[in-house]
Design a protein around this motif. Structure first.
Motif, PDB file in Angstrom:
ATOM      1  N   HIS A   1     109.296 -18.488 168.212  1.00  0.00           N
ATOM      2  CA  HIS A   1     109.465 -19.215 169.502  1.00  0.00           C
ATOM      3  C   HIS A   1     108.177 -19.987 169.778  1.00  0.00           C
ATOM      4  O   HIS A   1     107.167 -19.404 170.160  1.00  0.00           O
TER       5      HIS A   1
ATOM      6  N   HIS B   1     106.395 -23.861 171.273  1.00  0.00           N
ATOM      7  CA  HIS B   1     106.451 -25.210 171.861  1.00  0.00           C
ATOM      8  C   HIS B   1     105.339 -26.052 171.245  1.00  0.00           C
ATOM      9  O   HIS B   1     104.169 -25.679 171.318  1.00  0.00           O
TER      10      HIS B   1
ATOM     11  N   ASN C   1     112.658 -28.273 174.293  1.00  0.00           N
ATOM     12  CA  ASN C   1     112.592 -28.735 175.698  1.00  0.00           C
ATOM     13  C   ASN C   1     111.601 -29.882 175.876  1.00  0.00           C
ATOM     14  O   ASN C   1     110.716 -29.834 176.724  1.00  0.00           O
TER      15      ASN C   1
ATOM     16  N   THR D   1     113.013 -22.923 183.914  1.00  0.00           N
ATOM     17  CA  THR D   1     111.643 -23.049 183.413  1.00  0.00           C
ATOM     18  C   THR D   1     111.283 -24.511 183.169  1.00  0.00           C
ATOM     19  O   THR D   1     112.047 -25.411 183.536  1.00  0.00           O
ATOM     20  N   THR D   2     110.126 -24.732 182.548  1.00  0.00           N
ATOM     21  CA  THR D   2     109.649 -26.080 182.226  1.00  0.00           C
ATOM     22  C   THR D   2     110.712 -26.883 181.458  1.00  0.00           C
ATOM     23  O   THR D   2     111.249 -26.393 180.462  1.00  0.00           O
TER      24      THR D   2
ATOM     25  N   HIS E   1     116.855 -18.175 177.027  1.00  0.00           N
ATOM     26  CA  HIS E   1     115.862 -17.936 178.088  1.00  0.00           C
ATOM     27  C   HIS E   1     116.593 -17.115 179.135  1.00  0.00           C
ATOM     28  O   HIS E   1     117.384 -17.642 179.912  1.00  0.00           O
TER      29      HIS E   1
ATOM     30  N   CYS F   1     103.122 -17.973 183.402  1.00  0.00           N
ATOM     31  CA  CYS F   1     104.132 -18.469 182.461  1.00  0.00           C
ATOM     32  C   CYS F   1     105.479 -17.966 182.941  1.00  0.00           C
ATOM     33  O   CYS F   1     105.564 -17.171 183.880  1.00  0.00           O
ATOM     34  N   LEU F   2     106.529 -18.425 182.306  1.00  0.00           N
ATOM     35  CA  LEU F   2     107.866 -17.931 182.630  1.00  0.00           C
ATOM     36  C   LEU F   2     108.509 -17.367 181.370  1.00  0.00           C
ATOM     37  O   LEU F   2     108.391 -18.000 180.320  1.00  0.00           O
TER      38      LEU F   2
ATOM     39  N   ALA G   1     102.778 -22.372 174.749  1.00  0.00           N
ATOM     40  CA  ALA G   1     103.286 -23.534 175.491  1.00  0.00           C
ATOM     41  C   ALA G   1     102.110 -24.331 176.044  1.00  0.00           C
ATOM     42  O   ALA G   1     101.600 -24.020 177.119  1.00  0.00           O
TER      43      ALA G   1
ATOM     44  N   HIS H   1      99.846 -26.854 177.931  1.00  0.00           N
ATOM     45  CA  HIS H   1      99.822 -27.744 179.102  1.00  0.00           C
ATOM     46  C   HIS H   1      98.366 -28.123 179.309  1.00  0.00           C
ATOM     47  O   HIS H   1      97.479 -27.264 179.197  1.00  0.00           O
TER      48      HIS H   1
HETATM   49  C1  NCD Z   1     107.537 -23.051 178.510  1.00  0.00           C
HETATM   50  C2  NCD Z   1     107.072 -24.502 178.402  1.00  0.00           C
HETATM   51  O1  NCD Z   1     106.000 -24.817 178.937  1.00  0.00           O
HETATM   52  O2  NCD Z   1     107.752 -25.305 177.769  1.00  0.00           O
HETATM   53  N1  NCD Z   1     106.822 -22.415 179.577  1.00  0.00           N
HETATM   54  C3  NCD Z   1     106.626 -21.079 179.718  1.00  0.00           C
HETATM   55  O3  NCD Z   1     106.077 -20.665 180.741  1.00  0.00           O
HETATM   56  N2  NCD Z   1     106.990 -20.219 178.790  1.00  0.00           N
HETATM   57  C4  NCD Z   1     109.010 -22.986 178.688  1.00  0.00           C
HETATM   58  C5  NCD Z   1     109.610 -21.633 178.466  1.00  0.00           C
HETATM   59  O4  NCD Z   1     109.667 -21.134 177.335  1.00  0.00           O
HETATM   60  O5  NCD Z   1     110.060 -20.999 179.442  1.00  0.00           O
END
Ligand code: NCD
Ligand code: ZN
Length: 346
Positions: free
Chosen positions: A13, A15, A41, A106-107, A136, A218-219, A249, A251
């Motif tokens: 998993h 991003h 996403n 989520t995001t 999710h 985070c989520l 993830a 940011h």
């Molecule tokens: C993820 C993202 O930033 O794309 N954020 C997160 O807090 N995990 C999206 C996700 O996996 O929920």
């Protein structure tokens, strides 16, 4: 014990975002992992096989010429995902699943699924063709407490999906609660779960004590300590239906340290060392290789990776920040000391 060698692991998993951010992060993962499931996403999301193929190519182009890292793609399910697209995905050699984001969870989940009924034809086709559903798992109704959203999702949605599609293989992504651990443990061979390094290492205090800590948000959000302990037990106990998925993830620092800081923890920089820290704290490395390198391919029906990686016991400090295209990226555990380090083979 001061050295560990394991089969090259995978991240189930991840991003990576897109150009130009992709270029800043992909090598962090590629130096540790053989493969990763690349989350879809983006904005706009990766909804069909042709977008997934083009995104995969951008990832390959961002890698160094000698890298053998393999991105495994997944489609973003929407209310409109067609049976034809699912059939096409299951026949492709680079798509390994489809991801259910409940809309608003989520995001970049706005284009996600508003009602499970809308994806029943797609789920039926996935079950038929053996395409894995990644979930999710958080309920989204506004009245549900954020700390109860995972548990509520199990009761309101997961039980229903599993009853209606008993042979659909499902990965319950980034689980955060003892409830999810119990649900997966008591389930059959069609259900597995990924666990992130951050949910294994921090509880909700890390996010809220001493001031709001946006880099620990985070989520799904981290839960109380008893839940973290249940996750550690699941990861270290040797059950083959739990495996590593970092949910790293990225940011930009500015987007995290803001009045409305966004959700996501960047763990890719030292992912394998973070997981090693969990097993170090548990004082038991006997199931480390299974959790990192064997259980995931087993569930996905793939071979384990060729080659191995080596970690040595030596303390080192995670950098305070990393370069991120006109901004900074704050890695998980920035400025803190970890006790195991990946030995680079290049
Ligand atoms: C993820 C993202 O930033 O794309 N954020 C997160 O807090 N995990 C999206 C996700 O996996 O929920
Ligand atoms: Zn994620």
């Amino acid at each position: 014990m001061d050295k560990i060698s394991i089969i090259r692991p995978d991240d189930w998993h991840l991003h990576l975002r897109d150009t130009p951010y992709l270029q800043k992060v992909v090598e962090h993962t590629a130096r540790q992992f053989g493969r990763a499931i690349i989350m879809p996403n983006l904005q706009p999301p990766i909804r069909n096989c042709s977008d997934a193929g083009a995104y995969r190519q951008r990832i390959l182009d961002a890698l160094s010429a000698t890298s053998s890292f393999e991105p495994l793609m997944t489609l973003y399910l929407t209310d409109h995902t067609s049976v034809e697209e699912i059939t096409k995905a299951s026949q492709s050699d680079f798509i390994f699943g489809a991801k259910l984001y409940p809309a608003g969870a989520t995001t970049n989940s706005d284009a996600g699924v508003t009602n499970l009924r809308h994806i029943y034809p797609a789920l039926e086709a996935m079950q038929k063709h053996g395409l894995i559903l990644q979930i999710h798992g958080e309920a989204t109704a506004t009245e549900i407490d954020i700390f109860d959203r995972e548990k509520q999702f199990i009761e309101q949605s997961l039980l229903v999906i599993r009853k209606d599609f008993p042979q659909l293989r499902i990965v319950f992504e980034h689980i955060t609660t003892a409830d999810a651990v119990d649900y997966v443990s008591l389930g059959d061979e069609y259900i597995a779960a990924t666990i992130t390094p951050h949910h294994l290492l921090i509880n909700r205090n890390a996010m809220l004590v001493g001031g709001i800590q946006p880099h620990h948000y985070c989520l799904p959000v981290a839960k109380r300590e008893s839940h973290r302990q249940a996750l550690v037990k699941a990861a270290t106990d040797g059950s083959n239906r739990f495996f590593a998925g970092t949910d790293s993830a990225p940011h930009a620092r500015g987007a995290k340290e803001s009045a409305c800081g966004c959700a996501g923890i960047y763990s890719a920089f030292s992912a394998i060392e973070l997981y090693a820290e969990v097993f170090e704290q548990a004082q038991d490395f006997s199931n480390f290789e299974a959790f990192m390198s064997i259980n995931g391919p087993g569930f996905y029906g793939l071979e384990v990776n060729h080659g191995s990686i080596e970690l040595e016991k030596t303390s080192w400090m995670v950098p305070d920040s990393l370069d991120y295209t006109n901004d900074q990226l704050i890695p998980f555990k920035a400025g803190e000391t970890l006790s195991w380090k990946l030995v680079d083979h290049d």
